[in-house]
Design an enzyme around this catalytic site. Structure first.
Site, PDB file in Angstrom:
ATOM      1  CG  PHE A   8      49.581  16.882  15.336  1.00  0.00           C
ATOM      2  CD1 PHE A   8      50.354  17.650  16.191  1.00  0.00           C
ATOM      3  CD2 PHE A   8      48.785  17.537  14.388  1.00  0.00           C
ATOM      4  CE1 PHE A   8      50.334  19.042  16.112  1.00  0.00           C
ATOM      5  CE2 PHE A   8      48.760  18.923  14.304  1.00  0.00           C
ATOM      6  CZ  PHE A   8      49.538  19.675  15.169  1.00  0.00           C
ATOM      7  CE  LYS A 124      47.160   5.512  31.407  1.00  0.00           C
ATOM      8  NZ  LYS A 124      46.719   6.446  30.349  1.00  0.00           N
ATOM      9  N   GLY A 153      50.001  11.229  34.598  1.00  0.00           N
ATOM     10  CA  GLY A 153      50.321  12.469  33.868  1.00  0.00           C
ATOM     11  C   GLY A 153      51.228  13.378  34.665  1.00  0.00           C
ATOM     12  CE  LYS A 224      46.070   6.289  35.149  1.00  0.00           C
ATOM     13  NZ  LYS A 224      44.932   7.116  35.573  1.00  0.00           N
ATOM     14  N   GLY A 321      44.573  16.510  32.182  1.00  0.00           N
ATOM     15  CA  GLY A 321      44.210  17.059  30.871  1.00  0.00           C
ATOM     16  C   GLY A 321      45.372  16.999  29.908  1.00  0.00           C
TER      17      GLY A 321
HETATM   18  N1  LIG Z   1      44.590  12.837  26.835  1.00  0.00           N
HETATM   19  C1  LIG Z   1      45.230  12.868  28.001  1.00  0.00           C
HETATM   20  O1  LIG Z   1      44.972  13.714  28.873  1.00  0.00           O
HETATM   21  C2  LIG Z   1      46.337  11.858  28.273  1.00  0.00           C
HETATM   22  C3  LIG Z   1      47.003  11.861  29.506  1.00  0.00           C
HETATM   23  C4  LIG Z   1      48.047  10.950  29.721  1.00  0.00           C
HETATM   24  C5  LIG Z   1      48.386  10.057  28.717  1.00  0.00           C
HETATM   25  N2  LIG Z   1      47.696  10.053  27.527  1.00  0.00           N
HETATM   26  C6  LIG Z   1      48.113   9.121  26.466  1.00  0.00           C
HETATM   27  O2  LIG Z   1      48.720   9.887  25.424  1.00  0.00           O
HETATM   28  C7  LIG Z   1      48.488   9.256  24.151  1.00  0.00           C
HETATM   29  C8  LIG Z   1      47.858  10.266  23.198  1.00  0.00           C
HETATM   30  O3  LIG Z   1      46.624  10.698  23.725  1.00  0.00           O
HETATM   31  P1  LIG Z   1      45.698  11.721  22.906  1.00  0.00           P
HETATM   32  O4  LIG Z   1      44.588  12.069  23.814  1.00  0.00           O
HETATM   33  O5  LIG Z   1      46.542  12.794  22.316  1.00  0.00           O
HETATM   34  O6  LIG Z   1      45.184  10.744  21.701  1.00  0.00           O
HETATM   35  P2  LIG Z   1      44.446  11.167  20.352  1.00  0.00           P
HETATM   36  O7  LIG Z   1      43.851  12.519  20.489  1.00  0.00           O
HETATM   37  O8  LIG Z   1      43.604  10.006  19.983  1.00  0.00           O
HETATM   38  O9  LIG Z   1      45.640  11.292  19.265  1.00  0.00           O
HETATM   39  C9  LIG Z   1      46.352  10.199  18.781  1.00  0.00           C
HETATM   40  C10 LIG Z   1      47.227  10.608  17.630  1.00  0.00           C
HETATM   41  O10 LIG Z   1      48.006   9.470  17.219  1.00  0.00           O
HETATM   42  C11 LIG Z   1      47.957   9.379  15.796  1.00  0.00           C
HETATM   43  N3  LIG Z   1      48.167   8.004  15.342  1.00  0.00           N
HETATM   44  C12 LIG Z   1      47.325   6.941  15.455  1.00  0.00           C
HETATM   45  N4  LIG Z   1      47.883   5.853  14.888  1.00  0.00           N
HETATM   46  C13 LIG Z   1      49.082   6.244  14.382  1.00  0.00           C
HETATM   47  C14 LIG Z   1      50.106   5.586  13.665  1.00  0.00           C
HETATM   48  N5  LIG Z   1      50.028   4.291  13.355  1.00  0.00           N
HETATM   49  N6  LIG Z   1      51.194   6.304  13.279  1.00  0.00           N
HETATM   50  C15 LIG Z   1      51.286   7.629  13.576  1.00  0.00           C
HETATM   51  N7  LIG Z   1      50.347   8.302  14.255  1.00  0.00           N
HETATM   52  C16 LIG Z   1      49.252   7.615  14.666  1.00  0.00           C
HETATM   53  C17 LIG Z   1      46.579   9.899  15.420  1.00  0.00           C
HETATM   54  O11 LIG Z   1      46.628  10.270  14.076  1.00  0.00           O
HETATM   55  P3  LIG Z   1      45.327  10.245  13.133  1.00  0.00           P
HETATM   56  O12 LIG Z   1      44.468  11.341  13.676  1.00  0.00           O
HETATM   57  O13 LIG Z   1      45.887  10.510  11.783  1.00  0.00           O
HETATM   58  O14 LIG Z   1      44.739   8.864  13.295  1.00  0.00           O
HETATM   59  C18 LIG Z   1      46.472  11.098  16.377  1.00  0.00           C
HETATM   60  O15 LIG Z   1      47.164  12.195  15.833  1.00  0.00           O
HETATM   61  C19 LIG Z   1      47.594   8.048  24.436  1.00  0.00           C
HETATM   62  O16 LIG Z   1      48.405   6.902  24.489  1.00  0.00           O
HETATM   63  C20 LIG Z   1      46.978   8.367  25.783  1.00  0.00           C
HETATM   64  O17 LIG Z   1      46.625   7.205  26.520  1.00  0.00           O
HETATM   65  C21 LIG Z   1      46.703  10.941  27.283  1.00  0.00           C
END
Ligand SMILES: NC(=O)c1ccc[n+]([C@@H]2O[C@H](COP(=O)([O-])OP(=O)(O)OC[C@H]3O[C@@H](n4cnc5c(N)ncnc54)[C@H](OP(=O)(O)O)[C@@H]3O)[C@@H](O)[C@H]2O)c1
Length: 344
Positions: A8, A124, A153, A224, A321
């Site tokens: 989240f 990934k 994305g 990728k 994004g």
């Molecule tokens: N950001 C982008 O634009 C984008 C684009 C494409 C793909 N992605 C991929 O999408 C994924 C999420 O990205 P994000 O930017 O949303 O990451 P983020 O903001 O770091 O959020 C990660 C979430 O995962 C939770 N988490 C971590 N360890 C966990 C566990 N063991 N069990 C349950 N929840 C856990 C964290 O919770 P806590 O806060 O409680 O630690 C946090 O809510 C990543 O793999 C990223 O590479 C991101």
């Protein structure tokens, strides 16, 4: 459709917002989503009748923790609980990417598939390290593994390969897969500036990270490319199989030289079938105006496939994004609802 969200952060929150904003649009397509679980690393929210997305976002925006949410928040809500309850059809996995171990996402995905829960992910790590194993697990359990968001994305790269090139054999994959490096190279060309100045500008604009190593050294492109190759060319390659060049050593003279030849210098990830097998590399290439990737500007991305029977296909663009990433997850969910089979 009963959905659980694990993770989240930026993408997870944007996904919950989309579920709220798009609920009428989805209902018009016959897709009624019940978000049963939202889980992060310190607990979560469970409501078998469906979590109120807007209320949850409002609550957590004020800095309050998920597990304190009055509509079902609890420290004991986790993946194990979700699996024991047997009340989820799809797990949306958006925990952080770990390219060395794939964890925690890898375990989440394995457990979900073993328990006949479809998985839609943006993560990934597990796809990079274990796609074939996970895909086979999905097939054995008669569920789908949807990873469309893991490469580019919003850019339909994996799914264009799976669905729109179905029945053909992909001979090569060539892509501009990292928007940051593409932006820096273009800035150097447009403004005749040094690499370090273009990088600084990208950082000031929030396009490059404070630590840009993963992007500028070519590893993001390599990851990728590897995902695309392993899924679409049915390979089991690892990062050790890729020759990787980045853009850190690019001098303004190289760019000027390319420009003089009416070419553009681009960081290209390429996988090609040869007599010896599939060869992969990430390298700086001078490409001319007739090349389909020539016009990929700024932070845009693109992927070009050459296939035996369906010819040459290039997919370009797609927003970047957290909201576009969440929208890409929703796209997979809608296609799952429409009966598409991602895992074969
Ligand atoms: N950001 C982008 O634009 C984008 C684009 C494409 C793909 N992605 C991929 O999408 C994924 C999420 O990205 P994000 O930017 O949303 O990451 P983020 O903001 O770091 O959020 C990660 C979430 O995962 C939770 N988490 C971590 N360890 C966990 C566990 N063991 N069990 C349950 N929840 C856990 C964290 O919770 P806590 O806060 O409680 O630690 C946090 O809510 C990543 O793999 C990223 O590479 C991101």
């Amino acid at each position: 459709m009963r959905i659980a969200l694990i993770g989240f952060g930026g993408v997870g929150r944007a996904f919950v917002k989309l579920l709220h904003d798009k609920r009428e649009f989805l209902a018009a397509q016959g897709l009624y989503i019940n978000l049963n679980y939202v889980i992060n690393s310190s607990g979560g929210v469970y409501n078998p009748s469906g979590i109120d997305c807007k209320d949850l976002l409002n609550f957590t925006e004020k800095g309050q923790r998920l597990c304190e949410y009055p509509g079902g928040g609890n420290r004991d809500i986790n993946l194990q609980r979700l699996i024991s309850n047997k009340d989820v059809d799809v797990l949306v996995e958006v925990t952080p990417t770990n390219k060395e171990t794939g964890e925690p996402g890898l375990t989440h995905i394995v457990k979900a598939l073993e328990n006949k829960i479809h998985v839609v992910t943006a993560n990934k790590g597990p796809i990079l390290l274990a796609y074939r194993k996970l895909n086979n697990l999905a097939v054995r359990n008669n569920v789908q593994l949807c990873a469309g968001c893991t490469t580019g994305g919003a850019l339909p790269s994996i799914n264009a390969g799976i669905f729109d090139l179905a029945g053909s054999s992909i001979l090569s994959i060539e892509g501009i897969l990292n928007g940051t490096t593409n932006f820096i190279l273009e800035e150097m060309e447009k403004n005749s500036i040094a690499y370090s100045d273009a990088l600084k500008k990208a950082q000031q604009m929030g396009i490059a990270e404070t630590d840009p190593a993963l992007d500028v050294e070519g590893w993001d492109t390599a990851v990728k490319l590897l995902i695309l190759t392993n899924i679409l060319m049915v390979q089991d390659k690892t990062l050790d199989d890729i020759q990787v060049e980045g853009i850190t050593g690019v001098k303004p003279e190289y760019i000027a030289e390319a420009k003089k030849e009416d070419k553009a210098l681009k960081l290209i990830g390429k996988a090609a079938r040869t007599k010896e097998g599939v060869e992969l590399k990430v390298s700086l290439e001078k490409i001319d105006r007739t090349h389909p990737l020539y016009g990929v500007n700024g932070t845009n991305k693109a992927v070009r496939y050459v296939s035996d029977t369906l010819g040459d296909l290039t997919v370009m663009g797609g927003a970047s994004g957290t909201t576009p990433a969440a929208a890409s997850l929703l796209r997979d969910i809608l296609n799952l609802h429409r009966g598409y089979r991602f895992s074969v």
